[in-house]
Design a protein around this motif. Sequence first.
Motif, PDB file in Angstrom:
ATOM      1  N   UNK A 157       0.826  -1.205   0.000  1.00  0.00           N
ATOM      2  CA  UNK A 157       0.000   0.000   0.000  1.00  0.00           C
ATOM      3  C   UNK A 157       0.862   1.258   0.000  1.00  0.00           C
ATOM      4  N   UNK A 158       1.957   1.247   0.765  1.00  0.00           N
ATOM      5  CA  UNK A 158       2.837   2.414   0.847  1.00  0.00           C
ATOM      6  C   UNK A 158       3.488   2.728  -0.490  1.00  0.00           C
ATOM      7  N   UNK A 159       3.653   1.711  -1.320  1.00  0.00           N
ATOM      8  CA  UNK A 159       4.282   1.932  -2.621  1.00  0.00           C
ATOM      9  C   UNK A 159       3.410   2.765  -3.558  1.00  0.00           C
ATOM     10  N   UNK A 160       2.127   2.916  -3.210  1.00  0.00           N
ATOM     11  CA  UNK A 160       1.272   3.798  -4.011  1.00  0.00           C
ATOM     12  C   UNK A 160       1.591   5.269  -3.739  1.00  0.00           C
ATOM     13  N   UNK A 161       2.331   5.542  -2.683  1.00  0.00           N
ATOM     14  CA  UNK A 161       2.728   6.907  -2.324  1.00  0.00           C
ATOM     15  C   UNK A 161       4.021   7.220  -3.056  1.00  0.00           C
ATOM     16  N   UNK A 162       3.937   8.015  -4.103  1.00  0.00           N
ATOM     17  CA  UNK A 162       5.098   8.222  -4.965  1.00  0.00           C
ATOM     18  C   UNK A 162       5.423   9.698  -5.137  1.00  0.00           C
ATOM     19  N   UNK A 163       6.697   9.969  -5.377  1.00  0.00           N
ATOM     20  CA  UNK A 163       7.160  11.326  -5.637  1.00  0.00           C
ATOM     21  C   UNK A 163       6.478  11.907  -6.877  1.00  0.00           C
ATOM     22  N   UNK A 164       6.258  11.069  -7.872  1.00  0.00           N
ATOM     23  CA  UNK A 164       5.624  11.524  -9.108  1.00  0.00           C
ATOM     24  C   UNK A 164       4.204  12.031  -8.853  1.00  0.00           C
ATOM     25  N   UNK A 189       2.762  19.118   8.235  1.00  0.00           N
ATOM     26  CA  UNK A 189       2.847  20.543   7.930  1.00  0.00           C
ATOM     27  C   UNK A 189       4.287  20.894   7.557  1.00  0.00           C
ATOM     28  N   UNK A 190       4.540  21.051   6.264  1.00  0.00           N
ATOM     29  CA  UNK A 190       5.856  21.383   5.693  1.00  0.00           C
ATOM     30  C   UNK A 190       6.800  20.178   5.756  1.00  0.00           C
ATOM     31  N   UNK A 191       6.851  19.426   4.662  1.00  0.00           N
ATOM     32  CA  UNK A 191       7.703  18.231   4.607  1.00  0.00           C
ATOM     33  C   UNK A 191       8.447  18.127   3.280  1.00  0.00           C
ATOM     34  N   UNK A 192       8.568  19.246   2.541  1.00  0.00           N
ATOM     35  CA  UNK A 192       9.141  19.163   1.205  1.00  0.00           C
ATOM     36  C   UNK A 192      10.498  19.805   1.009  1.00  0.00           C
ATOM     37  N   UNK A 193      11.079  20.349   2.078  1.00  0.00           N
ATOM     38  CA  UNK A 193      12.352  21.049   1.934  1.00  0.00           C
ATOM     39  C   UNK A 193      13.364  20.519   2.948  1.00  0.00           C
ATOM     40  N   UNK A 194      14.588  21.008   2.831  1.00  0.00           N
ATOM     41  CA  UNK A 194      15.658  20.661   3.768  1.00  0.00           C
ATOM     42  C   UNK A 194      16.081  21.942   4.470  1.00  0.00           C
ATOM     43  N   UNK A 249      10.995  16.036  -3.779  1.00  0.00           N
ATOM     44  CA  UNK A 249       9.894  15.078  -3.798  1.00  0.00           C
ATOM     45  C   UNK A 249      10.309  13.688  -3.327  1.00  0.00           C
ATOM     46  N   UNK A 250      11.578  13.332  -3.523  1.00  0.00           N
ATOM     47  CA  UNK A 250      12.048  12.028  -3.028  1.00  0.00           C
ATOM     48  C   UNK A 250      11.977  11.997  -1.495  1.00  0.00           C
ATOM     49  N   UNK A 251      12.371  13.090  -0.876  1.00  0.00           N
ATOM     50  CA  UNK A 251      12.252  13.208   0.584  1.00  0.00           C
ATOM     51  C   UNK A 251      10.780  13.120   1.009  1.00  0.00           C
ATOM     52  N   UNK A 252       9.906  13.817   0.281  1.00  0.00           N
ATOM     53  CA  UNK A 252       8.483  13.788   0.593  1.00  0.00           C
ATOM     54  C   UNK A 252       7.913  12.387   0.513  1.00  0.00           C
ATOM     55  N   UNK A 253       8.344  11.638  -0.484  1.00  0.00           N
ATOM     56  CA  UNK A 253       7.855  10.273  -0.649  1.00  0.00           C
ATOM     57  C   UNK A 253       8.166   9.429   0.583  1.00  0.00           C
ATOM     58  N   UNK A 254       9.394   9.526   1.087  1.00  0.00           N
ATOM     59  CA  UNK A 254       9.793   8.737   2.261  1.00  0.00           C
ATOM     60  C   UNK A 254       8.990   9.158   3.495  1.00  0.00           C
ATOM     61  N   UNK A 255       8.823  10.460   3.642  1.00  0.00           N
ATOM     62  CA  UNK A 255       8.058  10.937   4.807  1.00  0.00           C
ATOM     63  C   UNK A 255       6.600  10.523   4.681  1.00  0.00           C
ATOM     64  N   UNK A 256       6.056  10.626   3.472  1.00  0.00           N
ATOM     65  CA  UNK A 256       4.673  10.213   3.252  1.00  0.00           C
ATOM     66  C   UNK A 256       4.454   8.754   3.598  1.00  0.00           C
ATOM     67  N   UNK A 257       5.429   7.922   3.272  1.00  0.00           N
ATOM     68  CA  UNK A 257       5.298   6.509   3.607  1.00  0.00           C
ATOM     69  C   UNK A 257       5.391   6.282   5.114  1.00  0.00           C
ATOM     70  N   UNK A 258       6.252   7.044   5.800  1.00  0.00           N
ATOM     71  CA  UNK A 258       6.308   6.923   7.262  1.00  0.00           C
ATOM     72  C   UNK A 258       4.975   7.343   7.880  1.00  0.00           C
ATOM     73  N   UNK A 259       4.405   8.436   7.373  1.00  0.00           N
ATOM     74  CA  UNK A 259       3.086   8.890   7.856  1.00  0.00           C
ATOM     75  C   UNK A 259       2.062   7.771   7.674  1.00  0.00           C
ATOM     76  N   UNK A 260       2.106   7.125   6.518  1.00  0.00           N
ATOM     77  CA  UNK A 260       1.158   6.039   6.267  1.00  0.00           C
ATOM     78  C   UNK A 260       1.393   4.857   7.193  1.00  0.00           C
ATOM     79  N   UNK A 261       2.638   4.402   7.339  1.00  0.00           N
ATOM     80  CA  UNK A 261       2.914   3.234   8.180  1.00  0.00           C
ATOM     81  C   UNK A 261       2.462   3.470   9.627  1.00  0.00           C
ATOM     82  N   UNK A 262       2.752   4.659  10.142  1.00  0.00           N
ATOM     83  CA  UNK A 262       2.330   4.981  11.509  1.00  0.00           C
ATOM     84  C   UNK A 262       0.804   5.024  11.606  1.00  0.00           C
ATOM     85  N   UNK A 263       0.176   5.634  10.619  1.00  0.00           N
ATOM     86  CA  UNK A 263      -1.288   5.744  10.615  1.00  0.00           C
ATOM     87  C   UNK A 263      -1.934   4.369  10.460  1.00  0.00           C
ATOM     88  N   UNK A 264      -1.358   3.542   9.606  1.00  0.00           N
ATOM     89  CA  UNK A 264      -1.898   2.202   9.381  1.00  0.00           C
ATOM     90  C   UNK A 264      -1.875   1.382  10.669  1.00  0.00           C
TER      91      UNK A 264
END
Length: 517
Positions: A19-26, A389-394, A487-502
């Motif tokens: 399911x997490x693999x559906x969360x993509x940078x693209x 809230x704000x996960x796309x920059x360094x 966006x690559x960073x966002x993808x990883x964070x998005x997947x962590x958000x999903x895993x924790x939420x799941x």
Amino acid sequence: MSSDRVPERAKDAPSPTKLAQTITAQDMKRHLSTIASTEFEGRETGTDGQKKAAEYIARYFQKLGIPAIGNDGNYFQQINFFAENWENIDLEMDGTPLRHLWDYYAMPADNESRDWKDIDEVTFLGYGIDDPAYSDYKGTDVAGKAILIYPDEPKDRKGNYLVSGTSNPSDWFENLEKKLQVAKQHGVEVVFIIDNDFKQNVSNARREILNRRLAMVESLPEDRNLANSVFLSSEVAKKMISGEFKKVVKARKRIQKKGKLRSVSIPVNLRLRQEKSVRSLVGENVLGYIEGTDPELKDELLVITAHYDHLGKRGEDIYFGADDNGSGTSTVLEVAQAFAQAKSEGWGPRRSVLIMLVSGEEKGLLGSQYYVEYPIFPLENTIANVNVDMVGRVDPKHEEKGNSDYIYVIGSNRLSTELHQINEDANARYTQLELDYTYNAEDDPNRYYYRSDHYNFAERGIPAIFYFNGTHEDYHRTSDTVDKINFEKMEKIGRLVFYTSWELANRDDRIKVDVRP
């Protein structure tokens, strides 16, 4: 859940990894390129740009097959903030200005805005009651006139109230709005009210009248059809009555004796101005609800949030808000897709999940505040809030270290050690990001824990976790644009958000609140 279903579910259910693999940078880039585009004009709450963003999110939820549960069968929870204040409020008697909040007061919400009006006559009309049992209006034409009344309800010589006929007053006694509505129906221009408790009442009114803040309201006020009104101190009322004082006293005694009013015409020299400003802010929280599949757990709710509003336009300058918080919005939309796919395959989360994109954050966390004041689902059934809230920059600290694979985690252990550990375990197993707790410190001078939407949940005892990448040179500037997003960073964070939420949505036991705030 029956025991024979558990093995089948365990065998056939999609893995969190799939399911997490559906969360993509693209996909995130596709969302963000629209949300932070020129067309959406910075998404300031209440503007056309914010409405366009809300519609974009709603259409995406519809595409995912998520049902509409908002107001009027749509995906929106309308948020309403409203304020009415005096721009100019003036009352003159015989050419002498009286002092507002000292000699008299008037409530903005109870009045229409009006320019100067000259008043040469006021009609004493008893208590301003119009009821089959007792009426002050009977036999008196007050259309286009000003009237003077007492605020309560008259009694007869036995001490019974004239409307109720008993020792208990009717609703006319305290329902001033009813009196002002009746006055409006009779065409009265303005109602002057003798306030015998003026000192106490003006003190209470002062706080409301001088408050310039927008107030949260469940719905915007409709036209209440009230006659304009002014409260007078007893001293000012006596000056107004002046030479007709004995007639007014006699009229009042006549009410008590005969149950009837003989109105008194009082010549006056008054000027009144009541000009007010009206401000409203209307935005939308966008709701994506995925009902839980476990009959014993589906009444429990996980809320996943991100704010989609930003600062809008200043002149021709657009504050695009790509990182703040187009990045969080795009991330949460991808998390919604993962949950929706699980549901469409017949293995949705055991607990229910509310994906909520809120507006009004830049105005003071208003959208999330509105939700917790007027929740769609009971707050006592809300197990946690996951906020992005704000996960796309360094930020400069991690840029200097050459590490973009990090995320600041805030609030995870403030109310629940289990929430903190779930996120730690999910990261160790799946994403291996650096979890930076710098801004979680209680003495953090930036106070980020109090500055995003999760705080409105945490304040009510609901465990909350906030994902944040830190600020940068483009924070709250027009230069916060899509081309600078990682966006690559966002993808990883998005997947962590999903895993924790799941995990929060599927574990056997609801996480415990085990930390005293």
